[in-house]
Design a protein around this motif. Structure first.
Motif, PDB file in Angstrom:
ATOM      1  N   MET A  50       0.841  -1.201   0.000  1.00  0.00           N
ATOM      2  CA  MET A  50       0.000   0.000   0.000  1.00  0.00           C
ATOM      3  C   MET A  50       0.880   1.256   0.000  1.00  0.00           C
ATOM      4  SD  MET A  50      -2.756  -1.421   2.778  1.00  0.00           S
ATOM      5  CE  MET A  50      -3.999  -0.149   2.593  1.00  0.00           C
ATOM      6  N   TYR A  51       1.953   1.238   0.823  1.00  0.00           N
ATOM      7  CA  TYR A  51       2.885   2.380   0.807  1.00  0.00           C
ATOM      8  C   TYR A  51       3.558   2.484  -0.565  1.00  0.00           C
ATOM      9  CZ  TYR A  51       2.379   3.059   5.835  1.00  0.00           C
ATOM     10  OH  TYR A  51       1.870   3.327   7.082  1.00  0.00           O
ATOM     11  N   ARG A  52       3.849   1.346  -1.160  1.00  0.00           N
ATOM     12  CA  ARG A  52       4.479   1.352  -2.483  1.00  0.00           C
ATOM     13  C   ARG A  52       3.539   1.965  -3.524  1.00  0.00           C
ATOM     14  NH1 ARG A  52       8.975  -2.240  -3.255  1.00  0.00           N
ATOM     15  NH2 ARG A  52       9.605  -3.105  -1.260  1.00  0.00           N
ATOM     16  N   ALA A  53       2.265   1.594  -3.467  1.00  0.00           N
ATOM     17  CA  ALA A  53       1.302   2.117  -4.445  1.00  0.00           C
ATOM     18  C   ALA A  53       1.179   3.640  -4.305  1.00  0.00           C
ATOM     19  CB  ALA A  53      -0.062   1.455  -4.248  1.00  0.00           C
ATOM     20  N   VAL A 114       8.153   8.211   1.668  1.00  0.00           N
ATOM     21  CA  VAL A 114       6.821   8.780   1.967  1.00  0.00           C
ATOM     22  C   VAL A 114       6.255   8.241   3.283  1.00  0.00           C
ATOM     23  CG1 VAL A 114       6.267   9.198  -0.469  1.00  0.00           C
ATOM     24  CG2 VAL A 114       5.466   7.087   0.610  1.00  0.00           C
ATOM     25  N   SER A 115       6.752   7.074   3.697  1.00  0.00           N
ATOM     26  CA  SER A 115       6.171   6.453   4.893  1.00  0.00           C
ATOM     27  C   SER A 115       6.669   7.087   6.192  1.00  0.00           C
ATOM     28  CB  SER A 115       6.436   4.944   4.902  1.00  0.00           C
ATOM     29  OG  SER A 115       7.808   4.690   5.053  1.00  0.00           O
ATOM     30  N   VAL A 116       7.557   8.083   6.109  1.00  0.00           N
ATOM     31  CA  VAL A 116       7.990   8.727   7.365  1.00  0.00           C
ATOM     32  C   VAL A 116       6.972   9.766   7.841  1.00  0.00           C
ATOM     33  CG1 VAL A 116      10.441   8.432   6.790  1.00  0.00           C
ATOM     34  CG2 VAL A 116       9.347  10.631   6.341  1.00  0.00           C
ATOM     35  N   GLU A 194      20.244   1.272   4.423  1.00  0.00           N
ATOM     36  CA  GLU A 194      19.747   2.658   4.431  1.00  0.00           C
ATOM     37  C   GLU A 194      18.247   2.674   4.742  1.00  0.00           C
ATOM     38  OE1 GLU A 194      22.810   4.306   1.027  1.00  0.00           O
ATOM     39  OE2 GLU A 194      20.664   4.380   0.616  1.00  0.00           O
ATOM     40  N   ARG A 195      17.537   1.752   4.122  1.00  0.00           N
ATOM     41  CA  ARG A 195      16.092   1.677   4.317  1.00  0.00           C
ATOM     42  C   ARG A 195      15.772   1.275   5.759  1.00  0.00           C
ATOM     43  NH1 ARG A 195      11.641  -1.183   1.779  1.00  0.00           N
ATOM     44  NH2 ARG A 195      12.907  -2.899   1.034  1.00  0.00           N
ATOM     45  N   ASP A 196      16.535   0.311   6.278  1.00  0.00           N
ATOM     46  CA  ASP A 196      16.389  -0.099   7.682  1.00  0.00           C
ATOM     47  C   ASP A 196      16.526   1.103   8.596  1.00  0.00           C
ATOM     48  OD1 ASP A 196      16.235  -2.748   7.114  1.00  0.00           O
ATOM     49  OD2 ASP A 196      18.098  -3.321   8.134  1.00  0.00           O
ATOM     50  N   ARG A 198      16.173   4.258   7.941  1.00  0.00           N
ATOM     51  CA  ARG A 198      15.054   5.205   7.845  1.00  0.00           C
ATOM     52  C   ARG A 198      13.821   4.627   8.542  1.00  0.00           C
ATOM     53  NH1 ARG A 198      15.645   7.497   2.404  1.00  0.00           N
ATOM     54  NH2 ARG A 198      14.958   5.460   1.711  1.00  0.00           N
ATOM     55  N   ASP A 199      13.538   3.341   8.321  1.00  0.00           N
ATOM     56  CA  ASP A 199      12.342   2.718   8.925  1.00  0.00           C
ATOM     57  C   ASP A 199      12.451   2.670  10.453  1.00  0.00           C
ATOM     58  OD1 ASP A 199      11.446   2.312   6.343  1.00  0.00           O
ATOM     59  OD2 ASP A 199      11.815   0.151   6.320  1.00  0.00           O
ATOM     60  N   ARG A 200      13.683   2.458  10.964  1.00  0.00           N
ATOM     61  CA  ARG A 200      13.849   2.313  12.420  1.00  0.00           C
ATOM     62  C   ARG A 200      13.948   3.653  13.138  1.00  0.00           C
ATOM     63  NH1 ARG A 200      15.392  -3.163  13.712  1.00  0.00           N
ATOM     64  NH2 ARG A 200      16.319  -4.176  11.902  1.00  0.00           N
TER      65      ARG A 200
HETATM   66  O1   DC Z   1       7.479  -4.259   3.180  1.00  0.00           O
HETATM   67  P1   DC Z   1       7.863  -3.382   2.009  1.00  0.00           P
HETATM   68  O2   DC Z   1       9.332  -3.461   1.702  1.00  0.00           O
HETATM   69  O3   DC Z   1       7.028  -3.646   0.794  1.00  0.00           O
HETATM   70  O4   DC Z   1       7.549  -1.890   2.491  1.00  0.00           O
HETATM   71  C1   DC Z   1       7.849  -0.764   1.697  1.00  0.00           C
HETATM   72  C2   DC Z   1       8.100   0.446   2.602  1.00  0.00           C
HETATM   73  O5   DC Z   1       6.882   0.804   3.238  1.00  0.00           O
HETATM   74  C3   DC Z   1       9.120   0.240   3.710  1.00  0.00           C
HETATM   75  O6   DC Z   1      10.352   0.874   3.439  1.00  0.00           O
HETATM   76  C4   DC Z   1       8.535   0.862   4.936  1.00  0.00           C
HETATM   77  C5   DC Z   1       7.114   1.157   4.586  1.00  0.00           C
HETATM   78  N1   DC Z   1       6.166   0.452   5.431  1.00  0.00           N
HETATM   79  C6   DC Z   1       5.813   1.042   6.622  1.00  0.00           C
HETATM   80  O7   DC Z   1       6.348   2.088   6.964  1.00  0.00           O
HETATM   81  N2   DC Z   1       4.857   0.468   7.398  1.00  0.00           N
HETATM   82  C7   DC Z   1       4.285  -0.680   7.036  1.00  0.00           C
HETATM   83  N3   DC Z   1       3.332  -1.216   7.812  1.00  0.00           N
HETATM   84  C8   DC Z   1       4.663  -1.323   5.830  1.00  0.00           C
HETATM   85  C9   DC Z   1       5.630  -0.730   5.052  1.00  0.00           C
END
Ligand code: DC
Length: 242
Positions: A50-53, A114-116, A194-196, A198-200
């Protein structure tokens, strides 16, 4: 690998069960979630898709990915629908099937960016809560056990060493024979780190294990071992509920 159909499941759960699977990129969440969904007769919902879309829509619109206001107003004009199936979910963006356009590196990076933003997350969390409200789902993502369904019946936090996750991603990319130029494993591992990061480290709902999640570290485990371990976690939870 063979997986059982729902009719072979060893435990028939109530349709109301919610299984939350969180963890970093490349930990194997999608594979495990898909397997648990088939095994226990649940719907599999991939929230990352969904975040990707939404990221795809922002890229198409030429929006800055670092600016919340534009993304927030875009979200108000966006519909995202997941259709769970046998394999990965089909993803509909404003009615268009964009499933095949979500896995390239541009969209992957944009989704993480965008998910931040809290406004984007609040919107997504509402959508996800609506999708899972009836239960009977395995939902995978980053914040399912902490934010989307803090009362989920089963919470699994799936992890693995970054090098292991990076190599798995690299192999998946090869298998997918994407139209993108072939990458080196080191590059894939670097992007994943890098993605880790940002996500963490984002302020809103950073990736972390819920206090009551079962931790499953798949470093050094075969896929079969991880699948059995995940099944066991769900079975034990269901047995303790009964
Ligand atoms: O799981 P994925 O790699 O398809 O997720 C893509 C990005 O979406 C990932 O970098 C973080 C974000 N994401 C999020 O923030 N919260 C979620 N519940 C799922 C994904």
């Amino acid at each position: 690998m063979t997986v059982e159909s729902p009719s072979q499941a060893s435990v028939i759960p109530s349709r109301k069960i919610i299984v939350a699977i969180d963890g970093p990129a490349g930990a194997g969440k999608s594979t495990i979630a898909r397997h648990l969904a088939r095994h226990f007769g649940l719907l599999n919902l991939e929230t990352g898709a969904m975040y990707r879309a939404f990221a795809l829509k922002a890229l198409r619109a030429g929006l800055s990915l670092d600016e919340s206001a534009g993304l927030e107003s875009l979200s108000a004009k966006t519909t995202i629908h997941l259709a769970p199936g046998e394999g990965e979910n089909r993803v509909f963006l404003d009615g268009e099937d964009v499933t095949r356009q979500l896995r390239n590196s541009e969209v992957t990076d944009a989704a993480s960016r965008v998910s931040v933003f809290p406004a984007v997350r609040a919107w997504m969390v509402c959508l996800q809560q609506e999708l899972g409200a009836k239960g009977g789902v395995v939902m995978e993502g980053r914040d399912i056990g902490t934010v989307v369904f803090p009362n989920a019946d089963v919470k699994i936090f799936l992890d693995a060493a970054p090098e292991v996750r990076g190599m798995r991603r690299f192999e998946q990319m090869g298998a997918r024979s994407s139209t993108e130029p072939m990458r080196q494993p080191e590059e894939v591992i670097r992007e994943l780190r890098e993605r880790d990061q940002r996500d963490r480290s984002r302020a809103d709902s950073p990736l972390r294990a819920a206090a009551d999640a079962m931790l499953l570290d798949s470093t050094g485990m075969t896929l079969e071992e991880v699948l059995r371990a995940a099944e066991k976690i769900v079975e034990e939870k269901l047995a303790s509920r009964a």
